[in-house]
Design a protein around this motif. Structure first.
Motif, PDB file in Angstrom:
ATOM      1  N   THR A 190       0.834  -1.191   0.000  1.00 54.90           N
ATOM      2  CA  THR A 190       0.000   0.000   0.000  1.00 54.90           C
ATOM      3  C   THR A 190       0.872   1.246   0.000  1.00 54.90           C
ATOM      4  OG1 THR A 190      -1.720  -1.175   1.228  1.00 54.90           O
ATOM      5  CG2 THR A 190      -1.835   1.225   1.215  1.00 54.90           C
ATOM      6  N   GLY A 193       2.288   4.344  -6.032  1.00 51.10           N
ATOM      7  CA  GLY A 193       1.508   4.186  -7.241  1.00 51.10           C
ATOM      8  C   GLY A 193       2.413   3.901  -8.421  1.00 51.10           C
ATOM      9  N   GLN A 194       1.825   3.742  -9.594  1.00 54.51           N
ATOM     10  CA  GLN A 194       2.615   3.443 -10.785  1.00 54.51           C
ATOM     11  C   GLN A 194       3.603   4.564 -11.094  1.00 54.51           C
ATOM     12  OE1 GLN A 194       0.350   1.948 -14.131  1.00 54.51           O
ATOM     13  NE2 GLN A 194      -1.195   1.034 -12.805  1.00 54.51           N
ATOM     14  N   ASP A 196       5.021   6.515  -8.923  1.00 54.46           N
ATOM     15  CA  ASP A 196       6.111   6.425  -7.951  1.00 54.46           C
ATOM     16  C   ASP A 196       7.110   5.344  -8.365  1.00 54.46           C
ATOM     17  OD1 ASP A 196       5.072   8.358  -6.006  1.00 54.46           O
ATOM     18  OD2 ASP A 196       3.517   6.863  -5.619  1.00 54.46           O
ATOM     19  N   ARG A 224      -3.719  -1.697  -8.367  1.00 54.38           N
ATOM     20  CA  ARG A 224      -4.884  -0.888  -8.062  1.00 54.38           C
ATOM     21  C   ARG A 224      -4.416   0.532  -7.746  1.00 54.38           C
ATOM     22  NH1 ARG A 224      -8.101  -5.169  -4.060  1.00 54.38           N
ATOM     23  NH2 ARG A 224      -8.268  -6.864  -5.608  1.00 54.38           N
ATOM     24  N   TYR A 225      -5.347   1.389  -7.328  1.00 52.06           N
ATOM     25  CA  TYR A 225      -4.960   2.763  -7.019  1.00 52.06           C
ATOM     26  C   TYR A 225      -4.067   2.784  -5.787  1.00 52.06           C
ATOM     27  CZ  TYR A 225      -5.218   7.651  -5.637  1.00 52.06           C
ATOM     28  OH  TYR A 225      -4.902   8.925  -5.261  1.00 52.06           O
ATOM     29  N   ARG A 226      -2.803   3.164  -5.994  1.00 50.94           N
ATOM     30  CA  ARG A 226      -1.814   3.265  -4.923  1.00 50.94           C
ATOM     31  C   ARG A 226      -1.747   1.993  -4.091  1.00 50.94           C
ATOM     32  NH1 ARG A 226      -1.534   9.411  -2.727  1.00 50.94           N
ATOM     33  NH2 ARG A 226       0.327   8.491  -1.831  1.00 50.94           N
ATOM     34  N   LYS A 227      -1.891   0.887  -4.784  1.00 54.60           N
ATOM     35  CA  LYS A 227      -1.842  -0.406  -4.103  1.00 54.60           C
ATOM     36  C   LYS A 227      -1.488  -1.484  -5.117  1.00 54.60           C
ATOM     37  CE  LYS A 227      -4.939  -1.223  -1.028  1.00 54.60           C
ATOM     38  NZ  LYS A 227      -6.225  -1.515  -0.347  1.00 54.60           N
TER      39      LYS A 227
END
Length: 243
Positions: A190, A193-194, A196, A224-227
């Motif tokens: 968690t 994101g992509q 990052d 997923r979103y930021r995960k």
């Protein structure tokens, strides 16, 4: 200014340092040395997602990460708009801001990618602790050497294919910042994101997306979103080993 709050008293922090990731500063401390550090009335402070740790040049603290993941950006050519950055992720058990132990006005941009709990300590006070407790100094030096070697393997293999580099970083994050689910065997990462991931590996976002698409096609990782949901950590490590 970030909204922070004291979240842990010294007594709340007595247990759990030995459960931090292998090689981290807190994991390397003995129970006796950890209690000695906490005798300085250190307290945990909580920062929300996307808040920055106050690590500007006028801040005088070092920070031990108790929980969460941060993104650190250094600007070796100068911090100006569009300047190239060196990006790293740091997680639980790590000490950040260590340059202030040598250069008090050192600064690095540090953004919390999740709710993050840190334990601040004045750099001057921390230097005194290191002088009085050689075992704490040794734990710090060993953790920094472990981190340097890990950084070399995770971030600097720029000649390797993007799929291998992305797999290497995700495997690293699964080991150092992931939350395993014993029921499913999956591990959740968690925070990053992509974008990052792309910044840390110095890849184009589209290139990173292609690598993640391949991992998803083979059922290894779900983005997923930021995960990131890692369904097969061993497969990630296999791909990473090819690097």
């Amino acid at each position: 200014m970030p909204s922070t709050a004291d979240t842990n008293r010294p007594t709340d922090l007595l247990m759990g340092h030995e459960e931090k990731p292998a090689g981290s500063f807190l994991r390397r401390l003995s129970a006796e040395d950890w209690r000695f550090l906490l005798e300085d009335d250190l307290r945990g402070r909580s920062f929300g997602q996307d808040e920055y740790l106050p690590m500007e040049s006028d801040d005088r603290n070092v920070y031990m990460i108790w929980d969460g993941v941060v993104r650190q950006d250094r600007f070796p050519l100068g911090d100006w708009d569009g300047a190239p950055a060196v990006t790293r992720f740091r997680g639980a058990g790590q000490l950040v801001g260590e340059a202030k132990l040598i250069t008090p006005d050192s600064a690095v941009r540090t953004r919390c990618l999740t709710r993050t709990v840190v334990i601040p300590c004045r750099a001057r006070r921390f230097n005194v602790l290191l002088s009085n407790r050689p075992r704490i100094k040794l734990a710090l030096l060993r953790s920094l050497e472990d981190r340097n070697r890990s950084d070399e393997l995770v971030y600097t293999l720029t000649t390797r294919p993007p799929l291998e580099r992305t797999s290497t970083l995700l495997a690293h994050l699964a080991d150092t910042a992931g939350s395993p689910d014993p029921r499913t065997g999956s591990t959740t990462i968690t925070g990053p994101g992509q974008k990052d991931i792309a910044a840390a590996l110095q890849l184009a976002v589209s290139t990173t997306e292609n690598a993640l698409r391949t991992l998803r096609y083979h059922g290894i990782v779900e983005a997923r979103y930021r995960k990131f949901l890692v369904h097969d950590v061993d497969a990630l490590r296999h791909l990473a080993a090819a690097a």
